[in-house]
Scaffold this active site. Structure first.
Site, mmCIF file in Angstrom:
data_model
loop_
_atom_site.group_PDB
_atom_site.id
_atom_site.type_symbol
_atom_site.label_atom_id
_atom_site.label_comp_id
_atom_site.label_asym_id
_atom_site.label_seq_id
_atom_site.Cartn_x
_atom_site.Cartn_y
_atom_site.Cartn_z
ATOM 1 C CG HIS A 49 2.986 7.436 -0.843
ATOM 2 N ND1 HIS A 49 2.408 7.243 0.392
ATOM 3 C CD2 HIS A 49 4.195 6.828 -0.796
ATOM 4 C CE1 HIS A 49 3.241 6.555 1.155
ATOM 5 N NE2 HIS A 49 4.326 6.278 0.461
ATOM 6 C CB CYS B 97 3.852 2.990 1.533
ATOM 7 S SG CYS B 97 5.633 3.165 1.309
#
Length: 489
Positions: free
Chosen positions: A429, A333
């Protein structure tokens, strides 16, 4: 309408784990249970089935209830971007960015939203288990409160106060709360729980008796140190500040720098549980060790600010040396964005508008946009399947995308890899939750994996915690306080 709220004598007293354990306990007895936290402050968040985001702890508690996570379970989420400013997320979507003083003055405006979410949950279940935030004894924050007694009184939910004996002064903490709380708030408290006890419980019998005498509250039990809680995802970064045990015999050394606004660091819990992996979070002020096999740049709530923080620590120099030595790097991310050539935040989404050169390890550029991606994904990488979620602002482009890190179902190539495969990054994630993918990933680095799905271990831990709570708490009295007419066995 049956409900019970656990409030604490401070942060990190174990409220989240106790609520999760009680959720599983009552769910195992056949009740439809829902978790609720009016206001949470955390940069560890989860994507909900209705397309929003809530605190990671409430997603875990939903799992404990065997229910899908929804935005109503945590209607107000505060995501810090700096020491004084944070994003305010309401019902899963960002409402605004505010400084702490302004939010403190306006938080009462959100009580209606909080109550609406609570009532919707209550209408679909037998029992709502509510988690407070911080401590109700912080009476300087009582005006306009929506997280503790302000909510409890407005929703008419009974409260049980939790004291943490592991940190000490638990008698003073509970007696002190009794001394400072207003009369109406005191009337909402129906008992106390002692949490995190180590050793012979008989040694604290007199202490428990003293708390009853000083407060007049019923003693509802004392919970021992719950070893199984170590298998649950942590929400507060304070857990990263505790040193872990060094293990010189582990084959693979993975390090994660603790960025100032680190987010979703529970992504790496499955790696920590692997017997051949030594996972270490590197705190500010310490260099990255030179013998690491893999450096993971984690997610962050403020990418540009944490890129500057990384450089201020000298970690960019350490990372460059690691790459020259042949080491591997994974960016997740915000960490993925940092690995590129440039990051721009023209709208000031995560702080002051601006841009900066990235670390230049991947041939991509990122522009932060006003649209936030919140979605569950299924993917394939290294010949194995995985599931996870995306939670980010920003669009990443560039030649590096021609060498993807993963392939998403229905979307195709995702993320980027260097030509030699040693530098990797993407937005997904939770990618290490799947045992098959984790085994394939670690196998490329020379380590063997148990290949167990991490979710199965978390689910087992919830059952273990529920069993411990059944042994050590007065569950019948808790159920009666909550308003349950009958308690299935």
């Amino acid at each position: 309408m049956a409900a019970l709220m656990l409030q604490g004598c401070g942060s990190d007293v174990g409220k989240s784990v106790l609520v999760a354990g009680l959720c599983r306990l009552f769910a195992n007895r056949g009740l439809a249970v829902r978790p609720f936290k009016p206001q949470n402050m955390s940069n560890n968040a989860a994507v909900t089935t209705d397309g929003g985001e809530i605190g990671r702890a409430q997603a875990l508690q939903a799992l404990a209830c065997r229910a899908a996570p929804t935005v109503d379970m945590n209607p107000v989420l505060i995501k810090p971007q700096s020491d004084r400013r944070a994003q305010v997320v309401v019902r899963g979507r960002m409402l605004r960015t505010q400084d702490a003083a302004t939010y403190q003055g306006r938080k009462g405006e959100l009580l209606g939203v909080v109550l609406d979410s609570y009532r919707r949950l209550a209408a679909e279940c037998d029992l709502v288990l509510v988690e407070g935030a911080g401590s109700p004894a912080e009476i300087n924050l009582r005006a306009g409160d929506i997280a503790n007694m302000g909510f409890a009184l407005a929703a008419r939910v009974p409260v049980v106060l939790v004291g943490d004996i592991d940190r000490g002064h638990v008698i003073a903490a509970l007696a002190g709360a009794k001394a400072v709380l207003a009369k109406d708030d005191l009337n909402a408290i129906h008992g106390f729980i002692i949490n995190k006890f180590r050793g012979d419980p008989e040694l604290f019998t007199d202490g428990r008796r003293a708390i009853v005498e000083l407060t007049g509250w019923p003693d509802l039990g004392m919970v021992p140190w719950l070893a199984a809680a170590s298998h649950l995802p942590a929400e507060d970064a304070v857990t990263l500040e505790r040193p872990g045990a060094a293990d010189a015999v582990r084959r693979l050394k993975i390090i994660v720098p603790m960025l100032s606004r680190i987010a979703n660091f529970d992504d790496f819990d499955p790696l920590r549980a692997e017997p051949e992996v030594a996972l270490t979070f590197i705190p500010p002020g310490q260099p990255m060790p030179g013998d690491a096999d893999l450096v993971i740049l984690p997610g962050t709530k403020a990418t540009l600010a944490d890129l500057a923080f990384l450089r201020a620590q000298g970690w960019d120099v350490d990372l460059a040396a690691h790459v020259r030595r042949g080491g591997r790097v994974l960016g997740v991310c915000g960490g993925y964005q940092m690995l590129g050539r440039r990051i721009a935040d023209p709208h000031g989404i995560e702080g002051p508008a601006g841009e900066a050169a990235g670390l230049g390890l991947l041939d991509v550029d990122t522009v932060l946009t006003t649209r936030k991606t919140l979605t569950h994904v299924a993917a394939e990488g290294f010949g194995a399947r995985l599931t996870g979620y995306e939670m980010h602002v920003g669009v990443t482009t560039g030649p590096g995308l021609q060498h993807p890190f993963l392939h998403l179902d229905g979307e195709g190539a995702h993320g980027a890899c260097s030509l030699d495969g040693r530098i990797m990054g993407g937005y997904v994630h939770g990618l290490f939750e799947a045992g098959a993918f984790r085994a394939a990933f670690l196998g490329r680095l020379g380590a063997r994996s148990r290949a167990q799905d991490h979710g199965a271990r978390v689910d087992q831990a919830l059952d273990e915690i529920a069993a411990e709570l059944a042994r050590h708490l007065d569950i019948a009295t808790l159920a009666r306080i909550a308003g349950l007419e009958t308690l299935p066995t």
